[in-house]
Design an enzyme around this catalytic site. Structure first.
Site, PDB file in Angstrom:
ATOM      1  N   HIS A 110      32.549  66.230  62.786  1.00 49.56           N
ATOM      2  CA  HIS A 110      31.772  65.606  64.539  1.00 49.56           C
ATOM      3  C   HIS A 110      32.911  65.195  64.747  1.00 49.56           C
ATOM      4  O   HIS A 110      33.150  65.354  65.846  1.00 49.56           O
ATOM      5  CB  HIS A 110      31.440  64.465  63.360  1.00 49.56           C
ATOM      6  CG  HIS A 110      31.048  63.593  64.740  1.00 49.56           C
ATOM      7  ND1 HIS A 110      30.145  63.870  65.580  1.00 49.56           N
ATOM      8  CD2 HIS A 110      31.082  62.118  64.763  1.00 49.56           C
ATOM      9  CE1 HIS A 110      29.537  62.588  66.379  1.00 49.56           C
ATOM     10  NE2 HIS A 110      30.017  61.747  65.735  1.00 49.56           N
ATOM     11  N   ARG A 121      28.195  73.380  64.482  1.00 55.30           N
ATOM     12  CA  ARG A 121      29.286  73.233  65.219  1.00 55.30           C
ATOM     13  C   ARG A 121      30.996  73.519  63.476  1.00 55.30           C
ATOM     14  O   ARG A 121      30.729  73.444  63.274  1.00 55.30           O
ATOM     15  CB  ARG A 121      29.201  71.211  64.428  1.00 55.30           C
ATOM     16  CG  ARG A 121      30.356  70.623  65.106  1.00 55.30           C
ATOM     17  CD  ARG A 121      29.697  69.127  64.294  1.00 55.30           C
ATOM     18  NE  ARG A 121      30.617  68.927  62.513  1.00 55.30           N
ATOM     19  CZ  ARG A 121      29.928  68.372  62.337  1.00 55.30           C
ATOM     20  NH1 ARG A 121      29.660  67.559  62.328  1.00 55.30           N
ATOM     21  NH2 ARG A 121      30.087  68.575  60.905  1.00 55.30           N
ATOM     22  N   TYR A 152      31.049  67.494  52.762  1.00 55.55           N
ATOM     23  CA  TYR A 152      29.458  67.622  52.694  1.00 55.55           C
ATOM     24  C   TYR A 152      29.552  69.455  53.068  1.00 55.55           C
ATOM     25  O   TYR A 152      27.908  69.829  53.434  1.00 55.55           O
ATOM     26  CB  TYR A 152      29.059  67.419  54.142  1.00 55.55           C
ATOM     27  CG  TYR A 152      29.391  67.255  55.506  1.00 55.55           C
ATOM     28  CD1 TYR A 152      29.078  67.957  55.971  1.00 55.55           C
ATOM     29  CD2 TYR A 152      30.179  65.671  55.904  1.00 55.55           C
ATOM     30  CE1 TYR A 152      29.110  67.744  57.817  1.00 55.55           C
ATOM     31  CE2 TYR A 152      30.802  65.972  56.801  1.00 55.55           C
ATOM     32  CZ  TYR A 152      30.235  66.747  57.961  1.00 55.55           C
ATOM     33  OH  TYR A 152      30.411  66.379  59.310  1.00 55.55           O
TER      34      TYR A 152
END
Lengths: 400, 354
Positions: free
Chosen positions: A290, A286, A299
């Site tokens: 998100h 990805r 992160y």
């Protein structure tokens, strides 16, 4: 015959590595995600990777088909960018980008038949595009004008699922029904690495194995469940779980559109021949957040992202076309025009979506009227009607 | 359990829809309702744990797999979310699944699929996807069972829009309401009062002239107090009415039948005549059906009430061990105590209210 990807002697070592990886968040060092032992037909540099087992499954992909796949990849990336822009401009409330996952979605969706049925999560907008979903319908949910965009039966794709993994059971039920009906149509369940921890996904594998249901479990391991690395969901490759359920599995380079087509076709073929479910783990990444509300800088290690940028699913097809002399100005221009046109249509459709009529709030809760709900509807209608008469709020204050 | 016997070669010999009334247990009436639904509509399929070869732990599905085949009466793996989620997929394919949850306390793993999918898919898809699922759940206590086998989870489901919730109290309604639930294009939570499975009564195996699924029924007429009950406590409420009559009190008993939506018009009409309302259910009190009925009736006919509505319910504790359940479950005397309370007669809380 499908490949076995884990040697028992390696398990302990992998587990130790996985713990470290989960703790550090360095996804690419995790055995659950690393890019070896994957089915691959097209390398990141655009060269073909020989594979006598899987090459035959895509031997019909000629020059025209390659160009068409390239156009799909460019268009869905362009639509994803447009939708993200619409969110940034306040026209959409939210958007879940699929950047980086184009090949996994296009490759699998383009080998389905019209009578197959897709049960997806919310990120499969490239699958929706391939199924023929109208571009305005694609953004209704994200603009907040409806809880679903399209008629599932018109395009062979259920309304995307927000509850993680729930759709895998629906795919299984549909597939059990398809067998009862005597068709060889197949249900394809799309879900992510995070979903594999859900009970529903595991129960779907139990049911589909027991009933030999024609389901393709298509897991896009994009390495992240929001901020949680796949090492937190699994200490071994996700594909290794399926054989325990009696379901053959395969790990494929999810950024390789040809390899994804090949493994999906093999899985579909098994299902159509009555041999039951297959689990496909498409290893991808990805590249974006998100959703547009997420902040991956908290992160994601930028070094990992660089590694995956070099494995870009679109670039490698572009390089292949260049190598094979298929990417002339005419093709480039036509593809760009197709992408821009699709983006314009999506934007225009989005901006044309208005809030539904207030009393439609009460529609479609039940198939047959409910006295209870009819009473609430009529009372709220009376309340709204107060504001339609006279000169508005001031008059109402007086009435109270 | 007395399930109708059938001859595989000659076809079902169970009472036909035109054969006139037959005396059946409540469980037998459910079995007959399932049988007739399976015969009438090829889209109907049954799914659940132990429902096939065994015929269900209460034998409600006895003989059905034998007569309709394992393709239509399916034993499933032991996973309630899986059963309900697979039923959702079958609905997408045009099937009409009837799901058995083995016991009330086992439904919670399926709660997610019921609340997030089954209840909402029609609304989510603007009416394009129907979920004609019937979820049969044996519920309630009074059989001396171990934990998780005696619960009354109805309020979880009545709180969820998109679901219909019904419950039967006698064999005729077991047949009628089950067939109506299966034929209904909405998902229906069908609650079966397990301690009444063995109640026998004549059953007319026909839907002709049957009341609508949503309608409450006045099962005992009376002018002094309205007593609302449903499922297992309807029989207890009837007994209470008989006992009250000995004291010259005429109790009107209403069997709610449908818990969502509720036929409050029938309750309201009764309360307007009696001015007094007692509601009883086995489920815990807090946020239960009694609260909703009391609040709604107070809103609708406050001026007609002669006393505050009274709830006689299970206590707000987890379902207790079997040797304590007689203290948890509303019985005849506790209901009569509630009747005395709305009538202003001496009762257990006299002098203690407030």
């Amino acid at each position: 015959m499908l490949r076995s990807h884990v040697h028992p002697t390696a398990v302990h070592e992998r587990r130790e590595t996985a713990r470290t990886a989960a703790a550090s968040g360095r996804a690419d060092h995790d055995p659950a995600v690393r890019g070896d032992q994957l089915v691959q037909l097209l390398a990141p540099d655009g060269t073909r990777t020989p594979d006598p087992e899987y090459e035959p499954w895509v031997e019909d992909v000629d020059a025209d088909r390659l160009v068409a796949l390239y156009e799909d990849l460019v268009v869905v990336r362009r639509l994803d960018v447009e939708a993200t822009a619409l969110q940034r401009q306040g026209q959409l409330g939210l958007w879940p980008p699929l950047l980086g996952q184009e090949a996994a979605q296009v490759g699998s969706a383009r080998v389905l038949r019209r009578d197959d049925f897709v049960f997806s999560s919310y990120r499969e907008n490239a699958v929706a595009y391939c199924r023929g979903v109208d571009l305005t319908d694609m953004v209704k949910v994200w603009r907040g004008t409806a809880n679903s965009g399209w008629d599932p039966f018109a395009v062979g794709m259920a309304t995307p699922q927000i509850i993680i993994g729930a759709q895998t059971l629906h795919a299984t039920g549909w597939a059990i029904g398809a067998v009862k009906d005597g068709t060889d149509a197949v249900a394809v369940a799309y879900f992510g690495d995070g979903a594999t921890s859900q009970g529903d996904v595991n129960e779907a594998m139990v049911f589909s194995a027991s009933f030999r249901a024609p389901v393709v479990f298509f897991c896009q391991n994009n390495q992240w469940a929001i901020s949680e690395p796949v090492g937190l969901q699994a200490v071994r490759p996700l594909a290794d779980r399926a054989p325990g359920f009696g379901i053959p599995s395969v790990r494929v380079d999810g950024n390789d559109v040809l390899a994804v087509m090949a493994v999906t076709r093999q899985a579909l073929d098994r299902a159509r021949r009555g041999e039951g479910p297959t689990f496909v783990e498409a290893v991808t990444y990805r590249m974006g957040p998100h959703t547009t509300s997420d902040d991956p800088t908290r992160y994601v290690d930028p070094a990992d992202r660089e590694v995956w940028a070099a494995r870009d699913p679109l670039l490698r097809v572009e390089r292949l076309l260049e190598r094979e002399g298929l990417l002339d100005d005419q093709v480039t221009t036509a593809v760009k025009q197709a992408a821009d046109s699709a983006a314009r249509r999506m934007r225009a459709g989005c901006l044309g979506l208005t809030a539904p009529e207030p009393l439609s709030l009460f529609d479609h809760v039940y198939a047959t009227p409910s006295s209870w709900l009819e009473r609430q509807r009529s009372q709220y209608a009376a309340y709204l009607a107060m504001y339609e008469d006279g000169d508005g709020t001031a008059a109402q204050d007086g009435a109270r | 359990m007395t399930a109708p016997t059938t001859d595989r070669t000659a076809g079902p010999s169970a009472p036909s829809p035109t054969a006139g009334p037959t005396t059946l247990t409540l469980a037998g009436a459910l079995n007959l309702g399932l049988r007739h639904s399976l015969e009438e509509d090829p889209a109907v399929v049954l799914m659940g744990e132990d429902i096939g070869t065994l015929g269900g732990v209460f034998r409600v599905t006895d003989g059905l797999q034998r007569d309709f085949g394992a393709d239509r009466v399916m034993d499933t793996p032991l996973a309630e979310a899986g059963i309900v989620g697979v039923a959702v997929g079958l609905c997408y394919r045009g099937y009409r699944p009837v799901v058995e949850i083995q016991f009330d306390g086992f439904v919670y793993p399926a709660f997610d699929q019921l609340v997030t999918q089954v209840a909402k898919l029609r609304y989510r898809t603007q009416g394009r996807v129907s979920m004609p699922i019937t979820v049969r759940i044996p519920y309630g206590g009074g059989i001396g069972a171990v934990e998780h086998h005696s619960e009354s989870p109805e309020a979880y489901f009545t709180h969820t829009s998109g679901l219909r919730v019904v419950t039967c109290s006698h064999p005729q309604d077991a047949y009628t309401l089950l067939r109506q639930s299966i034929a209904c294009d909405d998902p229906v939570i069908f609650l079966e009062p397990k301690r009444r499975y063995w109640t026998k009564a004549p059953v007319e195996a026909s839907l002709d002239g049957a009341p609508p699924m949503e309608a409450a029924a006045v099962v005992v007429e009376g002018a002094d107090v309205t007593l609302v009950a449903y499922g297992p406590l309807v029989a207890t409420a009837r007994d209470a009415a008989v006992a009250a009559a000995d004291d010259g009190i005429a109790v009107e008993v209403i069997d709610l039948r449908s818990l969502s939506p509720m036929d409050l018009a029938t309750v309201e009409a009764s309360v307007r005549r009696t001015g007094r309302l007692v509601i009883t259910h086995e489920a815990q009190q807090h946020g239960g059906l009694g609260a909703e009925i009391a609040a709604s009736i107070t809103e609708r006919c406050f001026e007609h009430l002669e006393a505050p509505p009274v709830r006689v319910t299970g206590f707000d504790v987890p379902y207790p061990p079997a040797k304590l359940e007689e203290h948890f479950l509303p019985g005849l005397d506790r209901i009569l105590d509630g009747v005395d309370r709305v009538l202003g007669r001496p009762h257990s809380l006299t002098g203690r209210e407030g």
